[in-house]
Scaffold this motif. Structure first.
Motif, PDB file in Angstrom:
ATOM      1  N   LEU A  82       1.323  -0.984   0.393  1.00  0.00           N
ATOM      2  CA  LEU A  82      -0.228  -0.403   0.386  1.00  0.00           C
ATOM      3  C   LEU A  82       0.866   1.026  -0.161  1.00  0.00           C
ATOM      4  O   LEU A  82       1.750   1.140   0.951  1.00  0.00           O
ATOM      5  N   PHE A  84       0.312   4.873   0.401  1.00  0.00           N
ATOM      6  CA  PHE A  84      -0.269   6.671   0.267  1.00  0.00           C
ATOM      7  C   PHE A  84      -0.228   8.468  -0.562  1.00  0.00           C
ATOM      8  O   PHE A  84       1.578   8.205  -0.645  1.00  0.00           O
ATOM      9  N   ASP A  86       0.591  10.738   0.805  1.00  0.00           N
ATOM     10  CA  ASP A  86       1.390  11.874   0.787  1.00  0.00           C
ATOM     11  C   ASP A  86       2.845  10.780   1.568  1.00  0.00           C
ATOM     12  O   ASP A  86       4.370  11.152   2.323  1.00  0.00           O
ATOM     13  N   SER A  88       4.341   8.379   3.303  1.00  0.00           N
ATOM     14  CA  SER A  88       4.458   8.737   4.901  1.00  0.00           C
ATOM     15  C   SER A  88       5.658   7.330   4.880  1.00  0.00           C
ATOM     16  O   SER A  88       5.564   6.727   4.944  1.00  0.00           O
ATOM     17  N   PHE A  90       8.852   6.619   6.447  1.00  0.00           N
ATOM     18  CA  PHE A  90       9.905   6.686   8.258  1.00  0.00           C
ATOM     19  C   PHE A  90      10.511   7.941   8.298  1.00  0.00           C
ATOM     20  O   PHE A  90      11.688   7.894   7.341  1.00  0.00           O
ATOM     21  N   PRO A  91      10.333   8.665   8.667  1.00  0.00           N
ATOM     22  CA  PRO A  91      11.417  10.315   8.832  1.00  0.00           C
ATOM     23  C   PRO A  91      12.373  10.172   9.554  1.00  0.00           C
ATOM     24  O   PRO A  91      13.637  10.362   9.578  1.00  0.00           O
ATOM     25  N   HIS A  92      12.970   8.993  10.827  1.00  0.00           N
ATOM     26  CA  HIS A  92      14.162   8.418  11.477  1.00  0.00           C
ATOM     27  C   HIS A  92      15.353   7.244  10.196  1.00  0.00           C
ATOM     28  O   HIS A  92      15.586   6.783  11.405  1.00  0.00           O
ATOM     29  N   PHE A 101      13.132  -1.760   5.220  1.00  0.00           N
ATOM     30  CA  PHE A 101      11.137  -2.451   6.605  1.00  0.00           C
ATOM     31  C   PHE A 101      10.644  -3.669   6.355  1.00  0.00           C
ATOM     32  O   PHE A 101      10.775  -4.405   7.052  1.00  0.00           O
ATOM     33  N   ASP A 135      14.063  13.324   4.283  1.00  0.00           N
ATOM     34  CA  ASP A 135      14.249  15.010   3.609  1.00  0.00           C
ATOM     35  C   ASP A 135      15.005  15.463   2.969  1.00  0.00           C
ATOM     36  O   ASP A 135      14.542  16.505   2.835  1.00  0.00           O
ATOM     37  N   ARG A 149       9.625   0.849  -1.419  1.00  0.00           N
ATOM     38  CA  ARG A 149       9.297   0.052  -0.017  1.00  0.00           C
ATOM     39  C   ARG A 149       8.155  -0.526   0.219  1.00  0.00           C
ATOM     40  O   ARG A 149       7.695  -2.152   0.144  1.00  0.00           O
TER      41      ARG A 149
ATOM     42  N   ASN B 168       1.913  11.805  11.555  1.00  0.00           N
ATOM     43  CA  ASN B 168       1.030  11.565  10.610  1.00  0.00           C
ATOM     44  C   ASN B 168       0.928  10.085  11.088  1.00  0.00           C
ATOM     45  O   ASN B 168       1.261   9.327  10.926  1.00  0.00           O
ATOM     46  N   ASN B 170      -0.376   7.327   9.146  1.00  0.00           N
ATOM     47  CA  ASN B 170      -0.169   7.336   7.992  1.00  0.00           C
ATOM     48  C   ASN B 170       0.667   6.171   8.326  1.00  0.00           C
ATOM     49  O   ASN B 170       0.502   4.544   7.228  1.00  0.00           O
ATOM     50  N   ILE B 171       1.686   6.594   8.356  1.00  0.00           N
ATOM     51  CA  ILE B 171       3.047   5.947   9.238  1.00  0.00           C
ATOM     52  C   ILE B 171       3.041   4.607   9.883  1.00  0.00           C
ATOM     53  O   ILE B 171       3.434   4.050   9.210  1.00  0.00           O
ATOM     54  N   VAL B 174       1.361   2.302   7.037  1.00  0.00           N
ATOM     55  CA  VAL B 174       2.165   1.643   6.428  1.00  0.00           C
ATOM     56  C   VAL B 174       3.380   0.522   6.762  1.00  0.00           C
ATOM     57  O   VAL B 174       2.837  -0.510   5.965  1.00  0.00           O
ATOM     58  N   ILE B 189       8.823   1.975  14.900  1.00  0.00           N
ATOM     59  CA  ILE B 189       8.512   3.231  14.603  1.00  0.00           C
ATOM     60  C   ILE B 189       8.086   4.694  15.774  1.00  0.00           C
ATOM     61  O   ILE B 189       8.966   5.870  15.278  1.00  0.00           O
ATOM     62  N   PRO B 192      10.936   5.171  18.103  1.00  0.00           N
ATOM     63  CA  PRO B 192      12.017   5.995  17.147  1.00  0.00           C
ATOM     64  C   PRO B 192      11.783   7.391  16.830  1.00  0.00           C
ATOM     65  O   PRO B 192      12.622   8.471  17.046  1.00  0.00           O
ATOM     66  N   ILE B 193      10.276   8.042  16.436  1.00  0.00           N
ATOM     67  CA  ILE B 193      10.226   8.999  16.246  1.00  0.00           C
ATOM     68  C   ILE B 193       9.715   9.475  17.618  1.00  0.00           C
ATOM     69  O   ILE B 193       9.979  11.227  16.954  1.00  0.00           O
ATOM     70  N   ARG B 271      12.376  18.869  13.631  1.00  0.00           N
ATOM     71  CA  ARG B 271      12.225  18.318  12.132  1.00  0.00           C
ATOM     72  C   ARG B 271      11.363  17.433  11.423  1.00  0.00           C
ATOM     73  O   ARG B 271      10.998  17.341  10.971  1.00  0.00           O
ATOM     74  N   LEU B 275       8.886  16.884   9.483  1.00  0.00           N
ATOM     75  CA  LEU B 275       8.438  15.898   8.211  1.00  0.00           C
ATOM     76  C   LEU B 275       7.121  15.266   7.948  1.00  0.00           C
ATOM     77  O   LEU B 275       6.926  14.489   7.214  1.00  0.00           O
ATOM     78  N   THR B 276       6.577  15.006   8.923  1.00  0.00           N
ATOM     79  CA  THR B 276       5.568  13.663   9.184  1.00  0.00           C
ATOM     80  C   THR B 276       4.331  14.471  10.182  1.00  0.00           C
ATOM     81  O   THR B 276       3.575  14.225  10.069  1.00  0.00           O
TER      82      THR B 276
END
Lengths: 357, 551
Positions: A82, A84, A86, A88, A90-92, A101, A135, A149, B168, B170-171, B174, B189, B192-193, B271, B275-276
């Motif tokens: 799936l 999305f 946006d 999505s 993972f920012p980290h 992942f 980012d 992904r 977000n 959605n993260i 996902v 997830i 850590p975030i 930050r 981003l999220t």
């Protein structure tokens, strides 16, 4: 007949307060098929994907994935892909770890993970990004990473929810073409959700058009444009020249009466209709013949000329309020028409469509 | 003109801080030789050689660490519930949780004293049966921890639940679709975030509890002492200024380090959020498990607020029956004391100083926010810490520095209320910055750009565009700085001359005098302060401002 990957059988969903987010939706997706799910916002497209992914549960109906009823299966055990709108990411995690992942969750060996991620990175031509943080990516790069992904664990079904929604037009075209190639090469079965008709029609072999939670029509793009099954479909796929008419039956010949006057229809256009029934007459912009004065031609005035890709579009004023849109392929125009010109016009009646009112 | 204005914006806070903060602090640090026959290094070494002081330093760390840990342990599940669920009464619970934050610490201290005091049958039983909260023998470590947890709880809840709900969703979905179980999602997830935000909030709490004064002074009862209270004792009990200054020096070093850690992790958290950031999405209570979690959150909220309620009820009972005597007797000068101050005069003092604080701290805060907001250099964190440093410098040290720094051959302001108001301004303006900066940052360059494009001068952009958008934040920050001034205790206790006593200082005076009557007075006065703070709180809620989560 191809095997079906996904069978949706009479799915309905109501949310707290809102009713009929989805009602009685039924369709199948075949192996290696791309189906576009099209509809205005709020038509239930995204909810449909969420139900298939297991992120929401249907109130009734059955979802079969590869022949197995997935009703009681948690989302993390369904194994669908799936993506999305946006993205999505993972920012980290960096690009590599984002793509890896799903493989880690599936307990792949370290070496296999590396191979698979590398394969996808080069397939999507983003090898150089693997150590980058999310980012620092551009819109197109982020989109590719999110796609990689979703593809990594080899899902039997890939669902894309407005995957190009946040990108600008030029990039969308580019990525759409790429994605089409990719899906074809990898032999994926895809549900592609979008509100953009052009996008859906260019990628989907079949289109499911949703309206207020119900399926309006399931057809190929060509069929949907040329044979829209309802006024909603016609409206949504951008049909112009929808003319309200009333049926007249005279001496075994069929006529329709509307603001274009009385027009005769070829006989095969109708079955089981009676004089006085109301219909919508659809005249394709290419079925309007401009500039040939005959006994049955009408007279209009060119109000506006628009240039489209490969064609010229004329907005023709018939009287104070009724406008017809005609198109001519560039190079085909018999004579130069200018804004304000009076022009005779008639219709190729073999190509018109009649829809229930 | 424009040049001059922007220079003024940059220069004026700098001048204010140099004159009223950095010069006095430097003066404090370097004036030791005049004050004593011991040199600076000698004092530091003396502290290092004295087991008592090492114990104090150790205890300061220990209590701050344990307090921070406890606050996080209590607050995190609440943050989880707030970020996940929607339920009836949620916004009211959130609003009420602001109360402990805006309430002066001394009110909480009095409330806890009343709570464990001899007139609470529940506590009597606990003390008798379990010998648990025995307050009789001097200080009580548990009470100190409880006070810190209640006081800091709301900050953590606001900071982290705000951050968490803005993530977000959605993260997670996902991750679930990619095969992560709910437990795995949390480990790989969510946690850590959240980590930078948790560390940032934790370091802020550590700093607040590290420099906590009133709580330790009163609840520690002289038995437990931190560096902050020890500085106070050194000045007022032992008259040993060199030790006070040396301790301050050590404390300042530590708070600066913690502030830097805070600043680094806060900018990482920001930050992540950038981003999220997604739409806030909450789920209703569906299962029994959901209901249990929400109920536990509501129970925690009630427990956190209960001391205040108890205090209010208790203030209206004297000797077991309903009475307003504690209030009315505030006005009677029983001992015919020369130092007697009418409570009206005390309240008037507090209001006056609060007013002065607001009219300086708010413009100062706006200037600093403006400067920090436009600042894009990589030294942003350090600059931020520089301007925020009064958040970390102990109020007692600040008071001492101002007392010593604002008298010299040119001016002597010690006998005026100036040092007191300056202290309140320095302590409250970082909060103004923290409230205004996020709003200022949310005004995109596009908006300002289009305004300039439409022919506005920078001055017009500020008055016509930015000021109206900021107006709500400015009002909230005004209420906040007013409340901080009203409740400030550490610096005030040190600086205040008898005739300038503020409400918290006056409460402490009642408390340090023997006799039940004085204790009743302290309770009544605390309630007056509490009601005034509540008024401020209602004002903030009326302004419907929800954006102060971003510290």
């Amino acid at each position: 007949m191809r095997n079906s990957v996904l069978e949706i059988n009479r799915i309905s969903k109501n949310f707290d307060g809102k009713v009929n987010i989805l009602s009685d939706v039924t369709f199948s997706l075949f192996e290696n098929e791309i189906v576009g799910i099209l509809g205005p916002s709020g038509s239930g497209k995204s909810t449909l994907l969420r139900l298939i992914a297991g992120l929401e549960l249907p109130d009734s109906g059955i979802i079969n994935l590869n022949g197995i009823d997935v009703s009681g299966i948690a989302p993390h055990k369904r194994g669908v892909g799936l993506m999305f709108q946006d993205l999505s990411l993972f920012p980290h995690l960096n690009v590599f770890d984002n793509i890896a992942f799903g493989l880690k969750m599936d307990n792949w060996q370290q070496a296999d993970i590396k191979n698979r991620v590398d394969e996808l990175l080069s397939f999507l031509r983003i090898d150089h990004l693997q150590a980058r943080s999310t980012d620092s990516l551009s819109g197109g790069e982020s989109q590719r990473v999110a796609l990689a992904r979703a593809l990594a664990p080899n899902p039997p079904l890939l669902m894309l929810d407005e995957p190009l929604g946040s990108l600008d037009r030029k990039l969308r075209h580019e990525l759409l073409r790429e994605m089409k190639d990719l899906i074809a090469t990898m032999g994926l079965s895809v549900l592609y959700v979008t509100h953009d008709q052009e996008e859906a029609f260019s990628i989907g072999e079949r289109i499911i058009l949703l309206n207020k939670g119900s399926v309006e029509q399931i057809d190929s793009p060509i069929q949907m444009i040329t044979r829209p099954g309802s006024r909603f479909v016609a409206d949504f796929v951008g049909t112009v020249n929808m003319i309200p008419v009333e049926l007249l039956d005279r001496n075994n010949k069929i006529f329709v009466d509307g603001f274009l006057g009385v027009l005769e229809l070829p006989k095969e256009k109708l079955v089981d209709s009676y004089s006085g029934d109301k219909f919508t007459l659809i005249i394709s912009p290419y079925s309007i013949i401009l500039g040939q004065q005959t006994t049955d031609s009408l007279l209009g005035m060119i109000k506006q000329i628009n240039v489209g890709p490969g064609y010229l579009e004329y907005e023709i004023l018939l009287d104070s309020q009724n406008i017809l849109v005609a198109r001519q392929n560039i190079g085909n125009n018999s004579r130069e028409l200018k804004k304000g010109d009076s022009v005779p016009l008639r219709f190729n009646m073999d190509e018109v469509e009649l829809l229930p009112w | 003109m424009i040049m001059n204005l922007s220079i003024l914006v940059k220069i004026s806070p700098l001048i204010f801080l140099i004159v009223f903060l950095y010069f006095p602090i430097a003066n404090l640090l370097f004036s030791l030789d005049e004050l004593s026959n011991r040199s600076y290094i000698e004092s530091l070494l003396a502290i290092g050689r004295t087991p008592y002081y090492l114990d104090v330093i150790g205890f300061t760390f220990l209590q701050a660490l344990i307090s921070t840990f406890l606050v996080m342990v209590v607050a995190m599940p609440c943050c989880y519930v707030l970020a996940k669920y929607k339920f009836p009464g949620k916004s009211i619970a959130l609003a009420l949780l602001t109360v402990p934050f805006i309430m002066p610490p001394i009110v909480l201290v009095i409330a806890l004293l009343v709570f464990v005091g001899p007139n609470n049958p529940l506590m009597n039983m606990l003390v008798e049966r379990l010998n648990f909260f025995n307050f009789g023998t001097g200080g009580n470590f548990f009470l100190i921890l409880i006070a810190h947890v209640i006081f800091e709880f709301s900050i953590v809840v606001r900071l982290i639940s705000n951050f968490w709900s803005n993530l977000n969703k959605n993260i997670y979905e996902v991750a679930a679709v990619l095969g992560a179980s709910p437990r795995k999602i949390f480990i790989t997830i969510t946690f850590p975030i959240l980590k930078p935000a948790i560390i940032a909030a934790g370091s802020l709490i550590f700093m607040f509890t590290f420099t906590s004064f009133g709580v330790i002074l009163i609840l520690g009862g002289g038995f437990f002492s931190t560096m902050e209270t020890e500085i106070y004792y050194s000045i007022f009990k032992y008259f040993d200024l060199t030790i006070a200054v040396a301790l301050s020096f050590i404390q300042i070093i530590f708070t600066i380090i913690v502030l830097l850690i805070y600043s680094v992790f806060q900018s990482r958290a920001n930050r992540t959020l950038r981003l999220t950031q997604g739409e806030k999405r909450y789920i209703p209570i569906r299962s029994k498990n959901d209901l249990i979690q929400v109920s536990l959150f509501l129970l925690t909220t009630v427990i956190v607020l209960s001391p205040y309620l108890f205090l209010l009820v208790r203030s209206l009972f004297f000797d077991g029956s309903f009475s307003v005597d504690p209030y009315t007797s505030l006005f009677i000068n029983i001992d015919d004391s020369y130092f007697f101050l009418s409570p009206l005069k005390v309240v008037a003092n507090s209001l006056f100083f609060g007013f002065l604080t607001v009219i300086v701290a708010v413009p100062l805060g706006i200037c600093v926010s403006y400067y920090l907001g436009k600042q894009k250099s990589k030294f942003g964190n350090i600059l931020d810490s520089f301007y925020m440093s009064t958040l970390g410098i102990s109020s007692v040290v600040l008071g001492l520095a101002l007392l010593m720094g604002l008298h010299n051959s040119v001016i002597d302001l010690r006998t005026t209320w100036v040092p007191l108001v300056v202290a309140h301004i320095l302590i409250s303006y970082p909060f103004v910055v923290r409230i205004i900066l996020p709003t200022l940052n949310s005004i995109g360059p596009n908006l300002i750009g289009s305004a300039i494009n439409l022919g506005s001068s920078p001055w017009k952009v500020f008055t016509r565009l930015e000021l109206p958008i900021l107006s709500k934040s400015i009002l909230v920050s005004a209420v906040f700085s007013f409340a901080i001034s009203m409740g400030e205790f550490g610096a005030s206790l040190l600086i205040t001359r008898p005739e300038h006593a503020t409400i918290p200082v006056h409460i402490y005076r009642y408390l340090s005098q023997p006799g039940q009557a004085n204790f009743e007075h302290a309770i009544a006065m605390s309630c007056i302060l509490m009601l005034m703070a509540t008024l401020g709180f209602i004002l903030i809620e009326k302004l419907r401002y929800r954006g102060w989560g971003d510290f």
